[in-house]
Design an enzyme around this catalytic site. Structure first.
Site, PDB file in Angstrom:
ATOM      1  CG  ASP A  46      -1.998  -1.146   1.255  1.00  0.00           C
ATOM      2  OD1 ASP A  46      -2.280  -1.643   0.148  1.00  0.00           O
ATOM      3  OD2 ASP A  46      -2.302  -1.704   2.282  1.00  0.00           O
ATOM      4  CE1 TYR A  74       3.673  -6.710   4.717  1.00  0.00           C
ATOM      5  CE2 TYR A  74       3.186  -8.808   5.246  1.00  0.00           C
ATOM      6  CZ  TYR A  74       3.276  -7.972   3.934  1.00  0.00           C
ATOM      7  OH  TYR A  74       2.871  -8.099   2.861  1.00  0.00           O
ATOM      8  CE1 TYR A 177      -4.809  -6.595  -0.398  1.00  0.00           C
ATOM      9  CE2 TYR A 177      -5.732  -9.010  -0.078  1.00  0.00           C
ATOM     10  CZ  TYR A 177      -5.245  -7.733  -0.757  1.00  0.00           C
ATOM     11  OH  TYR A 177      -5.243  -7.517  -2.211  1.00  0.00           O
ATOM     12  CG  LEU A 198       2.023  -2.495   6.564  1.00  0.00           C
ATOM     13  CD1 LEU A 198       2.010  -3.511   7.782  1.00  0.00           C
ATOM     14  CD2 LEU A 198       1.038  -2.712   5.647  1.00  0.00           C
TER      15      LEU A 198
END
Length: 310
Positions: A46, A74, A177, A198
């Site tokens: 993103d 992540y 996601y 993120l």
């Protein structure tokens, strides 16, 4: 830029994508700096997100699917008590709720979101519907029915919750996601949540230490803007080999004669203790990777995917 004729570039670079830039924008900048004919990225990040964005140049793209299928790690920070239209801080706040959960409820909720779980992708994802990314429908105020997908959350670690923020690392399968994971966590806790930070730390087994920033590439470009060849030599040295995405596969070495036939797509007799497996095929003389083959039980090496630059 002052370069005109595009170059044949082959290999992989692990870009440290900056925040505020789409994955495609990052790709186009890097492709332009390398003056490359062909390049593509693996695993959309993103605009908010930073971190590891593998970019495959030229022939390396033939083997990129092995990275697409790989696990990712992540680092995420979320704000509790607020739900947004995009599940991250780029959206508008659509609901506010008090933060009233206990530590026991937090641990239970995280446990429920670990393992094989169901996710409904965000409308602000890059998944395509009738060839158009969902986020384009979302920007027009349209809501498209999305299929539930199963993803694997291997672990959620180093959880820190203080006031209205929660922070942790997550190891997950392809197709996960993180914005949806955070939104689901916010619902389980009864307060709502959205992503404010993120960073992708890992793709497959690639080391975080190999990340390259766009600003570093521009610095090299500015230092060598009158010496094109010198500049390209320097940035090409940053590339990982063509077979990097399949480095987990065993290697086999062929003689010049065997390589000649293999590169023509012909089956080669090859005695090995490897059976029924894909292998990386290396030309013994020059130590060049020439493609993937499959060794079957009859001791035959069958061409599977060939490199076409040699």
């Amino acid at each position: 830029m002052f370069f005109h004729k595009k170059r044949n570039v082959h290999g992989l670079i692990l870009l440290d994508k900056p925040s505020g830039m789409s994955s495609n924008q990052a790709l186009q900048k890097v492709k332009s700096i390398f003056n490359a004919k062909k390049a593509g990225y693996i695993g959309t990040l993103d605009p908010l997100a930073t971190g590891m964005l593998p970019i495959c140049f030229g022939e390396c793209a033939k083997f990129s699917s092995y990275l697409t299928e790989s696990n990712k790690r992540y680092h995420v920070i979320a704000k509790l008590g607020e739900k947004t239209s995009t599940s991250d801080s780029y959206g508008i706040v659509i609901e506010k709720r008090p933060i009233l959960f206990t530590n026991f409820q937090l641990n239970a909720s995280i446990k429920e979101l670990t393992g094989l779980i169901n996710q409904i992708p965000s409308m602000y994802s890059a998944i395509k519907y009738n060839g158009i990314p969902l986020y384009k429908y979302a920007r027009q105020g349209l809501n498209i029915k999305r299929k539930i997908r199963k993803v694997m959350i291997y672990s959620i670690d180093s959880v820190i919750q203080k006031d209205n923020l929660i922070e942790f690392t997550v190891l997950c399968s392809k197709g996960t996601y993180i914005r949806t994971l955070i939104e689901d966590l916010g619902e389980k806790l009864g307060c709502g949540a959205h992503v404010i930070f993120l960073r992708r730390l890992q793709v497959a087994s690639y080391s975080y230490t190999k990340l390259v920033k766009i600003t570093d590439l521009y610095k090299l470009l500015n230092k060598n803007n009158t010496k094109n060849i010198n500049f390209f030599q320097k940035i090409d040295n940053l590339l990982m080999p063509i077979d990097s995405p399949v480095s987990f596969l065993p290697e086999v070495y062929l003689s010049c004669t065997e390589s000649y036939h293999f590169k023509l797509g012909q089956i080669v007799n090859y005695q090995s203790n490897i059976k029924n497996s894909l292998v990386r095929v290396i030309e013994k003389k020059d130590k060049k990777f020439i493609g993937l083959g499959r060794i079957n039980t009859e001791a035959l090496l069958i061409p599977y995917r060939l490199v076409s630059i040699y």
